[in-house]
Design an enzyme around this catalytic site. Structure first.
Site, PDB file in Angstrom:
ATOM      1  N   LEU A 100       4.288  -3.003 -10.090  1.00 22.84           N
ATOM      2  CA  LEU A 100       4.145  -4.419  -9.733  1.00 22.84           C
ATOM      3  C   LEU A 100       2.689  -4.860  -9.660  1.00 22.84           C
ATOM      4  CD1 LEU A 100       6.910  -4.627  -6.993  1.00 22.84           C
ATOM      5  CD2 LEU A 100       7.115  -4.908  -9.463  1.00 22.84           C
ATOM      6  N   HIS A 101       2.476  -6.131  -9.988  1.00 22.91           N
ATOM      7  CA  HIS A 101       1.154  -6.750  -9.888  1.00 22.91           C
ATOM      8  C   HIS A 101       1.331  -8.133  -9.270  1.00 22.91           C
ATOM      9  CE1 HIS A 101       2.587  -8.904 -13.388  1.00 22.91           C
ATOM     10  NE2 HIS A 101       2.689  -7.783 -14.072  1.00 22.91           N
TER      11      HIS A 101
ATOM     12  N   HIS B 166       4.294 -10.339 -10.266  1.00 26.41           N
ATOM     13  CA  HIS B 166       5.587 -10.047  -9.637  1.00 26.41           C
ATOM     14  C   HIS B 166       5.626 -10.580  -8.198  1.00 26.41           C
ATOM     15  CE1 HIS B 166       5.437  -6.606 -12.637  1.00 26.41           C
ATOM     16  NE2 HIS B 166       6.613  -7.133 -12.894  1.00 26.41           N
TER      17      HIS B 166
END
Ligand code: PAF
Length: 281
Positions: free
Chosen positions: A29-30, A33
């Site tokens: 995730l980044h 997201h």
């Protein structure tokens, strides 16, 4: 935040959540997201995120094996972002038998652009998304506009199967230099990372030009020029294309100059990393 790995425990936990907003992901995730989680929270419903790297949507020579699996860090980020429940099944949970039944998306939508460049990709996406919808039965589902074609396809599937789900699309989150956030950005070495914003810049230039094109021949010439210019910068483009936002078909003459009708989409490889992006115009 509860973390559940099995379908049975998920079903059990969902009894306590009559309405849910689902954010399906493949993990790693980044901030893009986390923006989806934030948008899901704004629906007022408890938020369920899924993390599952879906083999069905990867081609035989694609990056399924090396796709980053970072579940512990993902869970920490989801918890801090206010996610209520994380569903992180393994393959035996999602596909206890070989998934021989598939969702076959409309080829008019799934056979162009990324669908043409990645045969079977959207069949794999639609199959896992329908399965996640069945398992979680969300009231809302949030998807990013970076995967523009995926978002349209999910909306279309929901409409055609009359699923009672409100599909929400969220604008792409970008780094300060314009690069769209993507798990695949992590594959870029520092020199490639520095050049990566060239894709978005090329799409933006094409979008600015498309707004003033005199006719469809003029537009086609600008598409070719933009593709060649990106190739001259060392990229291997799959496509840079101006399409109608509604159905991703090539524009008709009366679309030119009309506001909010078009989107410019692109996919190109920098070294071995394939990036996609789009700009609405
Ligand atoms: O966009 C993604 O990350 C994936 O395509 C999705 C929607 C989670 C399905 O595997």
């Amino acid at each position: 935040m509860r973390i559940l790995h099995t379908v049975d425990t998920l079903r059990e936990a969902l009894h306590a959540l009559p309405r849910r907003a689902l954010v399906p992901t493949m993990g790693n995730l980044h901030a893009g997201h986390l923006a989806l989680i934030e948008r899901a929270r704004r629906t007022g419903a408890p938020v369920v995120a899924s993390v599952f790297v879906n083999r069905l949507q990867f081609g035989p020579n694609e990056d399924f094996d090396r796709y980053p699996r970072t579940l512990q860090r993902d869970a920490e980020q989801l918890e801090s972002a206010g996610c209520d429940l994380l569903f992180a099944p393994d393959e035996a949970q999602m596909y206890p038998q070989p998934q021989t039944w598939r969702v076959l998306p409309d080829p008019a939508l799934a056979g162009v652009l990324d669908g043409a460049a990645r045969p079977g990709h959207f069949e794999g996406v639609a199959t896992v998304v329908l399965k996640l919808f069945q398992l979680v039965q969300p009231t809302f589902a949030v998807f990013g506009k970076k995967d523009y074609q995926q978002l349209l396809l999910v909306r279309d599937m929901v409409r055609q199967f009359a699923l009672p789900i409100d599909v929400i699309g969220l604008d792409t989150v970008r780094d300060a230099d314009g690069l769209a956030l993507s798990s695949r950005n992590g594959y870029l070495d520092p020199a490639q990372r520095a050049r990566a914003p060239q894709l978005r810049a090329a799409l933006q230039r094409l979008a600015d030009t498309a707004a003033h094109c005199a006719d469809l021949d003029d537009l086609a010439r600008h598409e070719r020029d933009a593709t060649q210019a990106l190739a001259a910068q060392g990229w291997a483009p799959d496509y840079l294309s101006v399409r109608r936002r509604a159905d991703l078909q090539p524009p008709r003459a009366d679309d030119l100059g009309a506001p909010r009708r078009l989107v410019v989409l692109g996919a190109a490889r920098l070294g071995s990393t394939r990036l996609i992006d789009n700009v609405e115009c």
